[in-house]
Design a protein around this motif. Sequence first.
Motif, PDB file in Angstrom:
ATOM      1  N   ILE A   1     -60.112  19.381  16.892  1.00 35.17           N
ATOM      2  CA  ILE A   1     -59.654  19.193  18.263  1.00 35.17           C
ATOM      3  C   ILE A   1     -60.352  17.986  18.885  1.00 35.17           C
ATOM      4  O   ILE A   1     -59.740  17.192  19.614  1.00 35.17           O
ATOM      5  N   GLN A   2     -61.638  17.823  18.583  1.00 30.69           N
ATOM      6  CA  GLN A   2     -62.353  16.650  19.083  1.00 30.69           C
ATOM      7  C   GLN A   2     -61.720  15.370  18.547  1.00 30.69           C
ATOM      8  O   GLN A   2     -61.524  14.403  19.299  1.00 30.69           O
ATOM      9  N   TYR A   3     -61.402  15.363  17.269  1.00 31.28           N
ATOM     10  CA  TYR A   3     -60.794  14.177  16.666  1.00 31.28           C
ATOM     11  C   TYR A   3     -59.492  13.822  17.385  1.00 31.28           C
ATOM     12  O   TYR A   3     -59.245  12.645  17.699  1.00 31.28           O
ATOM     13  N   GLU A   4     -58.660  14.829  17.659  1.00 28.35           N
ATOM     14  CA  GLU A   4     -57.378  14.573  18.312  1.00 28.35           C
ATOM     15  C   GLU A   4     -57.569  14.027  19.724  1.00 28.35           C
ATOM     16  O   GLU A   4     -56.835  13.127  20.155  1.00 28.35           O
ATOM     17  N   PHE A   5     -58.552  14.530  20.446  1.00 29.97           N
ATOM     18  CA  PHE A   5     -58.760  14.049  21.806  1.00 29.97           C
ATOM     19  C   PHE A   5     -59.412  12.665  21.838  1.00 29.97           C
ATOM     20  O   PHE A   5     -59.205  11.908  22.792  1.00 29.97           O
ATOM     21  N   ILE A   6     -60.186  12.337  20.830  1.00 26.70           N
ATOM     22  CA  ILE A   6     -60.705  10.964  20.732  1.00 26.70           C
ATOM     23  C   ILE A   6     -59.533  10.000  20.558  1.00 26.70           C
ATOM     24  O   ILE A   6     -59.480   8.931  21.200  1.00 26.70           O
ATOM     25  N   GLN A   7     -58.578  10.373  19.709  1.00 25.77           N
ATOM     26  CA  GLN A   7     -57.398   9.529  19.530  1.00 25.77           C
ATOM     27  C   GLN A   7     -56.613   9.438  20.834  1.00 25.77           C
ATOM     28  O   GLN A   7     -56.067   8.373  21.170  1.00 25.77           O
ATOM     29  N   ALA A   8     -56.559  10.541  21.580  1.00 27.46           N
ATOM     30  CA  ALA A   8     -55.837  10.532  22.859  1.00 27.46           C
ATOM     31  C   ALA A   8     -56.525   9.619  23.869  1.00 27.46           C
ATOM     32  O   ALA A   8     -55.854   8.883  24.608  1.00 27.46           O
ATOM     33  N   GLU A   9     -57.852   9.652  23.924  1.00 31.30           N
ATOM     34  CA  GLU A   9     -58.566   8.763  24.846  1.00 31.30           C
ATOM     35  C   GLU A   9     -58.275   7.301  24.526  1.00 31.30           C
ATOM     36  O   GLU A   9     -58.137   6.470  25.425  1.00 31.30           O
ATOM     37  N   ARG A  10     -58.203   7.009  23.249  1.00 28.23           N
ATOM     38  CA  ARG A  10     -57.936   5.621  22.849  1.00 28.23           C
ATOM     39  C   ARG A  10     -56.502   5.204  23.150  1.00 28.23           C
ATOM     40  O   ARG A  10     -56.253   4.090  23.626  1.00 28.23           O
ATOM     41  N   SER A  11     -55.551   6.087  22.863  1.00 28.55           N
ATOM     42  CA  SER A  11     -54.143   5.717  23.036  1.00 28.55           C
ATOM     43  C   SER A  11     -53.690   5.800  24.497  1.00 28.55           C
ATOM     44  O   SER A  11     -52.924   4.942  24.954  1.00 28.55           O
ATOM     45  N   ILE A  12     -54.159   6.803  25.220  1.00 27.66           N
ATOM     46  CA  ILE A  12     -53.716   6.990  26.606  1.00 27.66           C
ATOM     47  C   ILE A  12     -54.475   6.094  27.574  1.00 27.66           C
ATOM     48  O   ILE A  12     -53.888   5.495  28.479  1.00 27.66           O
TER      49      ILE A  12
ATOM     50  N   SER B   1     -54.187  11.199  34.584  1.00 24.69           N
ATOM     51  CA  SER B   1     -53.858  11.280  33.161  1.00 24.69           C
ATOM     52  C   SER B   1     -53.921  12.696  32.615  1.00 24.69           C
ATOM     53  O   SER B   1     -53.673  12.907  31.429  1.00 24.69           O
ATOM     54  N   VAL B   2     -54.212  13.672  33.473  1.00 26.45           N
ATOM     55  CA  VAL B   2     -54.370  15.051  32.993  1.00 26.45           C
ATOM     56  C   VAL B   2     -53.091  15.543  32.314  1.00 26.45           C
ATOM     57  O   VAL B   2     -53.142  16.228  31.289  1.00 26.45           O
TER      58      VAL B   2
ATOM     59  N   ALA C   1     -50.391  17.342  27.489  1.00 22.31           N
ATOM     60  CA  ALA C   1     -49.299  17.233  26.523  1.00 22.31           C
ATOM     61  C   ALA C   1     -49.851  17.081  25.103  1.00 22.31           C
ATOM     62  O   ALA C   1     -49.319  17.675  24.148  1.00 22.31           O
ATOM     63  N   ALA C   2     -50.936  16.301  24.974  1.00 22.61           N
ATOM     64  CA  ALA C   2     -51.567  16.156  23.662  1.00 22.61           C
ATOM     65  C   ALA C   2     -52.087  17.500  23.173  1.00 22.61           C
ATOM     66  O   ALA C   2     -51.981  17.837  21.978  1.00 22.61           O
ATOM     67  N   TYR C   3     -52.631  18.284  24.095  1.00 24.01           N
ATOM     68  CA  TYR C   3     -53.128  19.615  23.745  1.00 24.01           C
ATOM     69  C   TYR C   3     -51.992  20.522  23.288  1.00 24.01           C
ATOM     70  O   TYR C   3     -52.075  21.164  22.236  1.00 24.01           O
ATOM     71  N   TRP C   4     -50.905  20.575  24.070  1.00 18.86           N
ATOM     72  CA  TRP C   4     -49.780  21.426  23.695  1.00 18.86           C
ATOM     73  C   TRP C   4     -49.205  21.013  22.346  1.00 18.86           C
ATOM     74  O   TRP C   4     -48.721  21.865  21.583  1.00 18.86           O
ATOM     75  N   GLY C   5     -49.283  19.740  22.032  1.00 19.95           N
ATOM     76  CA  GLY C   5     -48.767  19.266  20.754  1.00 19.95           C
ATOM     77  C   GLY C   5     -49.590  19.690  19.554  1.00 19.95           C
ATOM     78  O   GLY C   5     -49.153  19.526  18.409  1.00 19.95           O
ATOM     79  N   MET C   6     -50.770  20.245  19.790  1.00 14.67           N
ATOM     80  CA  MET C   6     -51.624  20.703  18.687  1.00 14.67           C
ATOM     81  C   MET C   6     -51.257  22.102  18.205  1.00 14.67           C
ATOM     82  O   MET C   6     -51.716  22.525  17.145  1.00 14.67           O
ATOM     83  N   PHE C   7     -50.436  22.815  18.968  1.00 14.32           N
ATOM     84  CA  PHE C   7     -50.035  24.153  18.559  1.00 14.32           C
ATOM     85  C   PHE C   7     -49.015  24.087  17.420  1.00 14.32           C
ATOM     86  O   PHE C   7     -48.211  23.168  17.335  1.00 14.32           O
TER      87      PHE C   7
ATOM     88  N   ALA D   1     -46.490  19.877  31.342  1.00 16.83           N
ATOM     89  CA  ALA D   1     -46.748  19.113  30.122  1.00 16.83           C
ATOM     90  C   ALA D   1     -46.277  19.845  28.871  1.00 16.83           C
ATOM     91  O   ALA D   1     -46.202  19.241  27.789  1.00 16.83           O
ATOM     92  N   GLN D   2     -45.952  21.133  29.002  1.00 19.11           N
ATOM     93  CA  GLN D   2     -45.432  21.875  27.852  1.00 19.11           C
ATOM     94  C   GLN D   2     -44.044  21.376  27.441  1.00 19.11           C
ATOM     95  O   GLN D   2     -43.661  21.500  26.273  1.00 19.11           O
TER      96      GLN D   2
END
Length: 252
Positions: free
Chosen positions: A46-57, A100-101, A106-112, A148-149
Motif C-alpha cells: 500500500i505504501q508503494y502504491e501511494f508513493i506512486q500516487a504522490e509522484r503522479s498526482i 487532491s483527496v 480513487a487510488a485507494y479504491w482502485g487497490m481493491f 471517488a468510488q
Amino acid sequence: MMHAGCQAYLLAIAFSFSLSCLASTNDILDGSEVKVYFGLGCFWHIQYEFIQAERSILARSDTQLTAITGYAAALGDGVFCYNDGRLHAEVVGLVIPESSVSRFAAAYWGMFVGKDRSHTNDKGPNYRAVIGLPGGMDSSLMPAVQAAQDGMVSQRFELRKGAGDDPDTLGSAHVWVYDTAQFPFHQAEISHQFHDDYLSNGNYPSSYNDLVAVLQSTGRLNSTVCAASGFHSSPFALFAALWIAVVQGTLQ
C-alpha cells in the motif's frame, strides 16, 4: 538503583527523542494540506502504491514524499509497535492538499479486488480496510471520498464509523472510517518503511528501498522505540516510550 547522573542523562536523551517525534507529527501542514491515512491489508505494498500516487498526482520529488507506514484505529494511548498485541490497523499516512483527496481516495479504491484486499491470506483486524480523516464520518472530505468510488470499484462500499479495535473487513464490502484526532497515525518501525512486498511482483527497485534514508533526512521518518520484530525491553526504550506517551498526552 540508577545513579542520579545516569538518570539525568537518560532523561535528556528521551526528552530530545520525544521532541523529535512530536515535531515530525506537526510539521509539513501549511493550511491547505491535510493528514490522512488509508489501510487495506499489509501496508508494504500500500505504501508503494501511494508513493506512486504522490509522484503522479502531485509530481512530488523524493524529498517531498510523505507516504509512510504506521498504525492506527486501536483503543488506548501510548506507543504503537508491530507486535504490541493491539488491534490496530496497518495503514499508510500521507500529508496531501485537500484539493487532491478525491484523487488519492480513487487510488485507494482502485487497490481493491472485488470487495476484498489483494492479499487475502492476511487475515484479522490488523489488516482491516480503514480510512482516517479529520473529523471522521463528519469530515468535509467525506463526499469526495465517497464519490471517488465511481468507476474504481465493482460494487459500492459502505463507509462505517469506526469505534476502535474493530473487526476485519475481509469478505464484506465496507470500510471503517476514523477521526484522526481520536485515532491518530503512529509511525511504524524503520524496518517496515519502503519494504519489498512478499508477493512475487513486490520486489521493488533499490531506488524505492533507498527512500528510507531520504525521508529520514527530511524529518518525515524518525527512529522509534520499537524493535524490528516487536517492542524493546531495554530500560532506556521503556523509559523513552513512557516519556513520549506522557508528553503526547499533555499536548492533546
